[in-house]
Scaffold this active site. Structure first.
Site, PDB file in Angstrom:
ATOM      1  N   ILE A  55      17.258 -16.429  26.332  1.00 47.00           N
ATOM      2  CA  ILE A  55      16.182 -15.858  25.511  1.00 47.00           C
ATOM      3  C   ILE A  55      16.711 -15.496  24.116  1.00 47.00           C
ATOM      4  CG2 ILE A  55      14.540 -13.949  25.272  1.00 47.00           C
ATOM      5  CD1 ILE A  55      14.513 -13.801  28.363  1.00 47.00           C
ATOM      6  N   CYS A  56      17.908 -14.953  24.068  1.00 46.53           N
ATOM      7  CA  CYS A  56      18.467 -14.427  22.812  1.00 46.53           C
ATOM      8  C   CYS A  56      18.444 -15.419  21.654  1.00 46.53           C
ATOM      9  CB  CYS A  56      19.875 -13.900  23.047  1.00 46.53           C
ATOM     10  SG  CYS A  56      19.955 -12.581  24.285  1.00 46.53           S
TER      11      CYS A  56
END
Length: 191
Positions: A55-56
């Site tokens: 996600i980052c």
């Protein structure tokens, strides 16, 4: 957790420089950033849990794509995790989405800034997906936190920054260029 009206904590962290300067290699890619860096500017400081995750990089890349729009608003953006500057650099080199990132990546290796803000996940010991908008005086004007599994919307951060910079009353879903609320006019219409 620190919130609106609180002073953003003092800090001094190693960082990978923004843009192409961040890809020059160890000794040339790094800088130090503190709360006094970019003094007099608005700051958006966002945290992610770990480098080399899924996600980052989507969030980091999205903030990077908006770097010019934030700069147009006299605002700097700092991305922070508890990974080292060396890990940040390696991640940038090997991840196409963030290779040319136009914002610095700060290394809160000792977790001091994350702890001072109160955003460390109790079970994992990594920062939650926290975002802070800090005014030129160092006061937090907006704070939002997502859990580890849900990405945030950098466009919303930009919208909130626009609203804060008007120093006016902005209604729900207000966007830059739209009318702000004028209480006196509302009272006059009601009379």
């Amino acid at each position: 957790m620190l919130t609106v009206g609180d002073k953003f904590p003092a800090f001094k962290l190693a960082a990978v420089k923004a843009g192409k300067e961040g890809l020059l290699g160890p000794g040339k890619s790094f800088t130090e950033i503190s709360e006094t860096t970019d003094s007099g500017k608005w700051k958006v400081v966002f945290f992610w849990p770990k480098d080399f995750t899924f996600i980052c990089p989507t969030e980091i890349a999205a903030f990077g794509k908006l770097a010019g729009e934030f700069a147009d608003r006299d605002t700097v953006v700092y991305g922070v995790s508890t990974d080292s500057e060396f890990v940040h650099l390696n991640w940038r080199v090997y991840n196409e989405d963030i290779r040319n990132l136009e914002i610095p990546m700060l290394a809160d290796l000792k977790r001091e800034l994350s702890a001072a803000l109160g955003i460390l996940d109790k079970a994992e010991g990594v920062p939650l997906r926290a975002t802070f908008i800090v005014d030129p005086d160092g006061t937090i004007q907006w704070a939002a936190v997502n859990g580890l599994n849900v990405g945030r919307n950098p466009q919303e951060v930009l919208r909130v920054l626009d609203a804060l910079q008007t120093d006016e009353l902005c209604p729900c879903n207000w966007e830059k260029g739209k009318d702000v609320l004028k209480p006196q006019e509302l009272f006059e219409k009601a009379a």
